[in-house]
Scaffold this motif. Structure first.
Motif, PDB file in Angstrom:
ATOM      1  N   GLU A 193      14.882  -9.307   3.020  1.00  0.00           N
ATOM      2  CA  GLU A 193      14.241 -10.241   2.102  1.00  0.00           C
ATOM      3  C   GLU A 193      13.175 -11.040   2.851  1.00  0.00           C
ATOM      4  OE1 GLU A 193      14.307  -9.873  -1.310  1.00  0.00           O
ATOM      5  OE2 GLU A 193      16.359 -10.640  -1.514  1.00  0.00           O
ATOM      6  N   ALA A 194      12.094 -11.353   2.149  1.00  0.00           N
ATOM      7  CA  ALA A 194      11.002 -12.149   2.734  1.00  0.00           C
ATOM      8  C   ALA A 194      10.418 -13.035   1.650  1.00  0.00           C
ATOM      9  CB  ALA A 194       9.937 -11.234   3.329  1.00  0.00           C
ATOM     10  N   ALA A 195      11.218 -13.975   1.183  1.00  0.00           N
ATOM     11  CA  ALA A 195      10.827 -14.815   0.044  1.00  0.00           C
ATOM     12  C   ALA A 195      10.363 -16.205   0.438  1.00  0.00           C
ATOM     13  CB  ALA A 195      11.998 -14.923  -0.939  1.00  0.00           C
ATOM     14  N   VAL A 196      10.173 -16.456   1.736  1.00  0.00           N
ATOM     15  CA  VAL A 196       9.634 -17.759   2.155  1.00  0.00           C
ATOM     16  C   VAL A 196       8.125 -17.698   1.912  1.00  0.00           C
ATOM     17  CG1 VAL A 196       9.439 -19.473   3.978  1.00  0.00           C
ATOM     18  CG2 VAL A 196      11.467 -18.017   3.860  1.00  0.00           C
ATOM     19  N   THR A 197       7.773 -17.942   0.659  1.00  0.00           N
ATOM     20  CA  THR A 197       6.398 -17.854   0.186  1.00  0.00           C
ATOM     21  C   THR A 197       6.137 -19.026  -0.758  1.00  0.00           C
ATOM     22  OG1 THR A 197       6.981 -16.568  -1.771  1.00  0.00           O
ATOM     23  CG2 THR A 197       6.510 -15.323   0.238  1.00  0.00           C
ATOM     24  N   ILE A 198       4.908 -19.191  -1.148  1.00  0.00           N
ATOM     25  CA  ILE A 198       4.572 -20.233  -2.121  1.00  0.00           C
ATOM     26  C   ILE A 198       5.375 -20.047  -3.406  1.00  0.00           C
ATOM     27  CG2 ILE A 198       2.710 -21.059  -3.634  1.00  0.00           C
ATOM     28  CD1 ILE A 198       0.754 -20.416  -1.326  1.00  0.00           C
ATOM     29  N   ALA A 199       5.413 -18.816  -3.901  1.00  0.00           N
ATOM     30  CA  ALA A 199       6.127 -18.543  -5.147  1.00  0.00           C
ATOM     31  C   ALA A 199       7.638 -18.717  -4.973  1.00  0.00           C
ATOM     32  CB  ALA A 199       5.809 -17.134  -5.636  1.00  0.00           C
ATOM     33  N   GLY A 200       8.166 -18.246  -3.857  1.00  0.00           N
ATOM     34  CA  GLY A 200       9.601 -18.355  -3.623  1.00  0.00           C
ATOM     35  C   GLY A 200      10.063 -19.795  -3.513  1.00  0.00           C
ATOM     36  N   MET A 201       9.382 -20.556  -2.688  1.00  0.00           N
ATOM     37  CA  MET A 201       9.769 -21.952  -2.519  1.00  0.00           C
ATOM     38  C   MET A 201       9.550 -22.744  -3.798  1.00  0.00           C
ATOM     39  SD  MET A 201      10.972 -22.167   0.547  1.00  0.00           S
ATOM     40  CE  MET A 201      11.128 -23.962   0.634  1.00  0.00           C
ATOM     41  N   GLY A 202       8.398 -22.504  -4.445  1.00  0.00           N
ATOM     42  CA  GLY A 202       8.108 -23.227  -5.679  1.00  0.00           C
ATOM     43  C   GLY A 202       9.110 -22.911  -6.775  1.00  0.00           C
ATOM     44  N   GLY A 203       9.476 -21.654  -6.891  1.00  0.00           N
ATOM     45  CA  GLY A 203      10.412 -21.247  -7.925  1.00  0.00           C
ATOM     46  C   GLY A 203      11.801 -21.819  -7.725  1.00  0.00           C
ATOM     47  N   PHE A 204      12.312 -21.740  -6.502  1.00  0.00           N
ATOM     48  CA  PHE A 204      13.644 -22.285  -6.235  1.00  0.00           C
ATOM     49  C   PHE A 204      13.660 -23.809  -6.320  1.00  0.00           C
ATOM     50  CE2 PHE A 204      14.524 -18.103  -4.123  1.00  0.00           C
ATOM     51  CZ  PHE A 204      15.602 -17.761  -4.916  1.00  0.00           C
ATOM     52  N   ASN A 205      12.561 -24.447  -5.921  1.00  0.00           N
ATOM     53  CA  ASN A 205      12.461 -25.903  -6.090  1.00  0.00           C
ATOM     54  C   ASN A 205      12.502 -26.288  -7.568  1.00  0.00           C
ATOM     55  OD1 ASN A 205      10.396 -27.044  -3.299  1.00  0.00           O
ATOM     56  ND2 ASN A 205      12.549 -27.393  -3.691  1.00  0.00           N
ATOM     57  N   ALA A 206      11.827 -25.507  -8.402  1.00  0.00           N
ATOM     58  CA  ALA A 206      11.813 -25.805  -9.837  1.00  0.00           C
ATOM     59  C   ALA A 206      13.215 -25.727 -10.443  1.00  0.00           C
ATOM     60  CB  ALA A 206      10.875 -24.836 -10.553  1.00  0.00           C
ATOM     61  N   LYS A 337      25.835 -19.237   6.724  1.00  0.00           N
ATOM     62  CA  LYS A 337      24.591 -19.737   6.132  1.00  0.00           C
ATOM     63  C   LYS A 337      24.242 -21.131   6.644  1.00  0.00           C
ATOM     64  CE  LYS A 337      24.540 -17.176   1.752  1.00  0.00           C
ATOM     65  NZ  LYS A 337      25.844 -16.476   1.783  1.00  0.00           N
ATOM     66  N   SER A 338      25.206 -21.847   7.191  1.00  0.00           N
ATOM     67  CA  SER A 338      24.903 -23.141   7.790  1.00  0.00           C
ATOM     68  C   SER A 338      23.912 -22.995   8.932  1.00  0.00           C
ATOM     69  CB  SER A 338      26.185 -23.813   8.286  1.00  0.00           C
ATOM     70  OG  SER A 338      26.845 -23.015   9.262  1.00  0.00           O
ATOM     71  N   MET A 339      23.854 -21.785   9.526  1.00  0.00           N
ATOM     72  CA  MET A 339      22.943 -21.525  10.643  1.00  0.00           C
ATOM     73  C   MET A 339      21.726 -20.704  10.235  1.00  0.00           C
ATOM     74  SD  MET A 339      25.837 -20.750  13.554  1.00  0.00           S
ATOM     75  CE  MET A 339      27.047 -20.022  12.448  1.00  0.00           C
ATOM     76  N   THR A 340      21.929 -19.694   9.412  1.00  0.00           N
ATOM     77  CA  THR A 340      20.841 -18.768   9.072  1.00  0.00           C
ATOM     78  C   THR A 340      20.078 -19.171   7.817  1.00  0.00           C
ATOM     79  OG1 THR A 340      22.235 -17.380   7.665  1.00  0.00           O
ATOM     80  CG2 THR A 340      22.172 -16.847  10.023  1.00  0.00           C
ATOM     81  N   GLY A 341      20.627 -20.112   7.034  1.00  0.00           N
ATOM     82  CA  GLY A 341      20.117 -20.297   5.695  1.00  0.00           C
ATOM     83  C   GLY A 341      20.549 -19.133   4.826  1.00  0.00           C
ATOM     84  N   HIS A 342      20.003 -19.085   3.625  1.00  0.00           N
ATOM     85  CA  HIS A 342      20.408 -18.080   2.648  1.00  0.00           C
ATOM     86  C   HIS A 342      19.351 -16.991   2.572  1.00  0.00           C
ATOM     87  CE1 HIS A 342      22.130 -16.067  -0.601  1.00  0.00           C
ATOM     88  NE2 HIS A 342      22.174 -17.016  -1.527  1.00  0.00           N
ATOM     89  N   LEU A 343      19.698 -15.796   3.020  1.00  0.00           N
ATOM     90  CA  LEU A 343      18.757 -14.673   3.052  1.00  0.00           C
ATOM     91  C   LEU A 343      18.733 -13.891   1.736  1.00  0.00           C
ATOM     92  CD1 LEU A 343      18.803 -15.402   6.100  1.00  0.00           C
ATOM     93  CD2 LEU A 343      18.583 -12.962   6.563  1.00  0.00           C
ATOM     94  N   LEU A 344      19.233 -14.495   0.667  1.00  0.00           N
ATOM     95  CA  LEU A 344      19.174 -13.887  -0.658  1.00  0.00           C
ATOM     96  C   LEU A 344      19.749 -12.466  -0.609  1.00  0.00           C
ATOM     97  CD1 LEU A 344      15.640 -15.175  -1.749  1.00  0.00           C
ATOM     98  CD2 LEU A 344      17.861 -16.309  -2.002  1.00  0.00           C
ATOM     99  N   GLY A 345      18.933 -11.462  -0.955  1.00  0.00           N
ATOM    100  CA  GLY A 345      19.441 -10.097  -1.009  1.00  0.00           C
ATOM    101  C   GLY A 345      19.902  -9.527   0.310  1.00  0.00           C
ATOM    102  N   ALA A 346      19.517 -10.131   1.423  1.00  0.00           N
ATOM    103  CA  ALA A 346      19.958  -9.668   2.744  1.00  0.00           C
ATOM    104  C   ALA A 346      21.205 -10.382   3.241  1.00  0.00           C
ATOM    105  CB  ALA A 346      18.829  -9.847   3.761  1.00  0.00           C
ATOM    106  N   ALA A 347      21.670 -11.388   2.499  1.00  0.00           N
ATOM    107  CA  ALA A 347      22.781 -12.213   2.979  1.00  0.00           C
ATOM    108  C   ALA A 347      24.039 -11.399   3.235  1.00  0.00           C
ATOM    109  CB  ALA A 347      23.073 -13.330   1.973  1.00  0.00           C
ATOM    110  N   GLY A 348      24.407 -10.530   2.306  1.00  0.00           N
ATOM    111  CA  GLY A 348      25.638  -9.767   2.458  1.00  0.00           C
ATOM    112  C   GLY A 348      25.648  -8.926   3.719  1.00  0.00           C
ATOM    113  N   ALA A 349      24.503  -8.354   4.072  1.00  0.00           N
ATOM    114  CA  ALA A 349      24.426  -7.487   5.248  1.00  0.00           C
ATOM    115  C   ALA A 349      24.579  -8.269   6.541  1.00  0.00           C
ATOM    116  CB  ALA A 349      23.113  -6.714   5.249  1.00  0.00           C
ATOM    117  N   ILE A 350      23.817  -9.374   6.674  1.00  0.00           N
ATOM    118  CA  ILE A 350      23.920 -10.099   7.946  1.00  0.00           C
ATOM    119  C   ILE A 350      25.277 -10.794   8.075  1.00  0.00           C
ATOM    120  CG2 ILE A 350      21.427 -10.389   8.126  1.00  0.00           C
ATOM    121  CD1 ILE A 350      21.986 -13.442   7.675  1.00  0.00           C
ATOM    122  N   GLU A 351      25.886 -11.145   6.956  1.00  0.00           N
ATOM    123  CA  GLU A 351      27.197 -11.795   7.023  1.00  0.00           C
ATOM    124  C   GLU A 351      28.311 -10.778   7.269  1.00  0.00           C
ATOM    125  OE1 GLU A 351      27.039 -14.230   3.487  1.00  0.00           O
ATOM    126  OE2 GLU A 351      25.273 -15.249   4.321  1.00  0.00           O
ATOM    127  N   ALA A 352      28.130  -9.553   6.797  1.00  0.00           N
ATOM    128  CA  ALA A 352      29.057  -8.483   7.172  1.00  0.00           C
ATOM    129  C   ALA A 352      29.001  -8.244   8.678  1.00  0.00           C
ATOM    130  CB  ALA A 352      28.714  -7.205   6.414  1.00  0.00           C
TER     131      ALA A 352
END
Length: 416
Positions: A193-206, A337-352
């Protein structure tokens, strides 16, 4: 029919706290925060000005300039992490039956940055639709596994799972089932996932989903803490090589763990909020244990979804208490996630991967940034607060949930 056993023989990670598996583990065990002010764009007008970006990632270390122009960041991350996992597995790609090697990859959003760039460019133009010819193939979520298979010639099942933040956990469970039913020998599974973007941040903030702790970003992701105020957006990728046990044993592969089982469920409750009693979460963990043929008392550690949201953390811990009963206080519960933040669609893989590494090193990574007890949370639960805890982990569970009520749970055990 007799189901085949499935094991993990390779790992690859690209995370906000380390750009390889070894670096990722160092960050996990030391309680490193990957959160910092955003560098990708000007955040002056944004409510949240921080995220868990990758540090020191240079695509030109892995791709030439022509390739970089053709690949959205989420696809770059997929290729880099899967290459590490394939190398780690020791697979001889020249002798594999590539018709029996698949790629199943999770992405909740896909090429958001590409979509954003192309639409903004059009809006700033004269109305003529001059779009980049790579716009669509860069953006589509399924291009990540497509690129992995093209690079290595893997001709088995190839697709993307999309279930929001549960996407890569779904990919792992699908891969588990393809192999144990005998359809594949090896599957590259994971998510990016690579959602640290204007749209990603703006959308989740909304949505009021993100923490706004701008004065102290490194402590903003604080699962289970009474002062938590939302999740922190992260980016990156995780890749696992899942392999049929006899196939792995025959080639003398290093085996990290056995994939004992997986479970799925739906909250069927709300677009973004969990059921307050965690009903869907109860069912997904029960389904996972049933699939693995395990009793609740066998589980040593649970890497929770634990996003640091006011509702989600409480609902998940209530569900754990309900499923595990008197055994719940004996489990090391944590949220990486306290360390990595939330990687959205990639979260399950890195947490596995974090769960598997906890088994390998007999050490459960901490839940960092905890300062204030939440009186809604059972005080008897061991949340592995602020410091890693030594623990022999024979069975580890990983929970991942997504907007839309998608729940996925996977359990690993030491090979025996």
């Amino acid at each position: 029919m007799q189901l085949k056993r499935v094991v993990v023989t390779g790992l690859g990670a690209l995370t906000p706290i380390g750009n390889t598996v070894a670096e990722y583990w160092e960050g996990l065990k030391n309680g490193k925060s990957g959160c910092a002010p955003i560098t990708y764009f000007d955040t002056e007008k944004f409510k949240t000005k921080f995220a868990c970006e990758l540090k020191g990632f240079d695509p030109l270390q892995f791709f030439d300039r022509k390739e970089v122009r053709k690949l959205d960041r989420f696809a770059q991350y997929a290729l880099v992490s899967s290459d590490e996992a394939i190398a780690d597995s020791g697979l001889d790609l020249d002798t594999l039956d590539k018709f029996r090697v698949g790629v199943i990859w999770g992405a909740g959003i896909g090429g958001l940055e590409t979509f954003q760039t192309e639409v903004l460019n059009f809006a700033e133009g004269d109305g003529t639709p001059r779009f980049n010819p790579f716009f669509i193939p860069k953006m589509i979520a399924d291009i990540a596994p497509g690129n992995i298979s093209i690079k290595h010639g893997f001709m088995g099942p190839n697709y993307t799972t999309v279930s929001a933040c549960a996407s890569s956990a779904n990919a792992l469970i699908d891969a588990l089932n393809y192999i144990r039913l005998g359809y594949c020998d090896v599957i590259v599974a994971g998510g990016s996932e690579a959602a640290v973007t204007i749209a990603g941040m703006g959308g989740f903030n909304a949505m009021h989903a993100l923490s706004t702790r701008n004065e102290s970003p490194e402590t903003a992701s604080r699962p289970f803490d009474a002062t938590r105020d939302g999740f922190v957006l992260g980016e990156g990728a995780g890749a696992l090589i899942l392999e049929e046990y006899e196939h792995a044993k025959a080639r003398g592969a290093k085996i990290y763990a056995e994939v004992a089982g997986g479970g799925l469920s739906s909250d069927a409750y709300h677009m973004t909020a969990p059921h307050p009693d965690g009903i869907g979460v109860v069912r997904v963990m029960e389904n996972c244990l049933k699939d693995a043929g395990m009793a609740p008392g066998e589980v040593d550690a649970i890497n929770t979804h634990g996003t640091s949201t006011p509702l989600g953390d409480v609902a998940e811990l209530k569900a754990i208490s309900r499923v595990f009963g008197a055994h719940a206080p004996e489990i090391n519960i944590n949220s990486t996630k306290s360390m990595t933040g939330h990687l959205l669609g990639a979260a399950g893989a890195i947490e596995a991967i974090a769960s598997i590494l906890a088994m390998e090193h007999s050490l459960v990574p901490p839940t960092i940034n905890h300062t204030t007890v939440d009186d809604q949370i059972d005080p008897s639960l061991n949340l592995t607060l602020n410091k890693a805890q030594p623990r022999e982990v024979n069975v580890a569970m990983s929970n991942t949930f997504g907007f839309g009520g998608h729940n996925a749970c996977i359990v690993f055990k030491k090979i025996g």
